[in-house]
Motif scaffolding. Structure first.
Motif, PDB file in Angstrom:
ATOM      1  N   ILE A 121       1.463  -5.818   0.669  1.00  0.00           N
ATOM      2  CA  ILE A 121       2.499  -5.443   1.630  1.00  0.00           C
ATOM      3  C   ILE A 121       3.407  -6.637   1.923  1.00  0.00           C
ATOM      4  O   ILE A 121       4.633  -6.528   1.891  1.00  0.00           O
ATOM      5  CB  ILE A 121       1.876  -4.893   2.935  1.00  0.00           C
ATOM      6  CG1 ILE A 121       1.203  -3.545   2.668  1.00  0.00           C
ATOM      7  CG2 ILE A 121       2.921  -4.775   4.036  1.00  0.00           C
ATOM      8  CD1 ILE A 121       0.343  -3.040   3.804  1.00  0.00           C
ATOM      9  N   SER A 122       2.811  -7.787   2.182  1.00  0.00           N
ATOM     10  CA  SER A 122       3.596  -8.987   2.491  1.00  0.00           C
ATOM     11  C   SER A 122       4.490  -9.395   1.327  1.00  0.00           C
ATOM     12  O   SER A 122       5.639  -9.775   1.524  1.00  0.00           O
ATOM     13  CB  SER A 122       2.677 -10.156   2.843  1.00  0.00           C
ATOM     14  OG  SER A 122       1.999  -9.904   4.034  1.00  0.00           O
TER      15      SER A 122
ATOM     16  N   ASN B 191       5.809  -7.553  -0.849  1.00  0.00           N
ATOM     17  CA  ASN B 191       6.851  -6.568  -1.130  1.00  0.00           C
ATOM     18  C   ASN B 191       7.655  -6.173   0.103  1.00  0.00           C
ATOM     19  O   ASN B 191       8.390  -5.196   0.073  1.00  0.00           O
ATOM     20  CB  ASN B 191       6.226  -5.323  -1.762  1.00  0.00           C
ATOM     21  CG  ASN B 191       5.714  -5.629  -3.140  1.00  0.00           C
ATOM     22  OD1 ASN B 191       6.487  -5.901  -4.046  1.00  0.00           O
ATOM     23  ND2 ASN B 191       4.404  -5.631  -3.307  1.00  0.00           N
ATOM     24  N   THR B 192       7.519  -6.935   1.169  1.00  0.00           N
ATOM     25  CA  THR B 192       8.276  -6.678   2.383  1.00  0.00           C
ATOM     26  C   THR B 192       9.310  -7.776   2.535  1.00  0.00           C
ATOM     27  O   THR B 192       8.988  -8.954   2.523  1.00  0.00           O
ATOM     28  CB  THR B 192       7.359  -6.666   3.622  1.00  0.00           C
ATOM     29  OG1 THR B 192       6.368  -5.668   3.438  1.00  0.00           O
ATOM     30  CG2 THR B 192       8.136  -6.376   4.888  1.00  0.00           C
TER      31      THR B 192
ATOM     32  N   ARG C 111      12.077  -9.510   4.827  1.00  0.00           N
ATOM     33  CA  ARG C 111      12.455  -9.666   6.226  1.00  0.00           C
ATOM     34  C   ARG C 111      13.968  -9.749   6.313  1.00  0.00           C
ATOM     35  O   ARG C 111      14.603 -10.527   5.621  1.00  0.00           O
ATOM     36  CB  ARG C 111      11.827 -10.939   6.779  1.00  0.00           C
ATOM     37  CG  ARG C 111      11.985 -11.094   8.255  1.00  0.00           C
ATOM     38  CD  ARG C 111      11.231 -12.345   8.718  1.00  0.00           C
ATOM     39  NE  ARG C 111      11.805 -12.797   9.946  1.00  0.00           N
ATOM     40  CZ  ARG C 111      12.826 -13.630  10.055  1.00  0.00           C
ATOM     41  NH1 ARG C 111      13.386 -14.134   8.993  1.00  0.00           N
ATOM     42  NH2 ARG C 111      13.299 -13.984  11.224  1.00  0.00           N
TER      43      ARG C 111
END
Length: 71
Positions: A55-56, A58-59, A61
């Protein structure tokens, strides 16, 4: 057992967190993107830390206007 405190997630929990279908989750495991722990032929768990890492990774900000530097 709460999935937030667990080291392992059921298929449905992992799919909910990643917002993907079961077939995609299984494909990720076959491709080596995620590890799975087979407790029996019908019971498979996924490692929570790996899900969080995916998740991190592919996220993205979004930068707020106040964070932008004016040149």
């Amino acid at each position: 057992m709460s999935s937030e405190n667990s080291k392992y997630l059921k298929i449905s929990e992992a799919c909910d967190l990643l917002r993907i279908d079961k077939s995609t989750l299984r494909r990720y495991a076959r491709q080596g993107k995620l590890s799975r722990v087979s407790l029996s032929p019908r019971k498979v768990l996924y490692i929570r830390a790996e899900i969080d890492e995916l998740i991190s990774a592919n996220t993205h900000r979004m930068e707020t206007l106040s964070e932008r530097k004016v040149s």
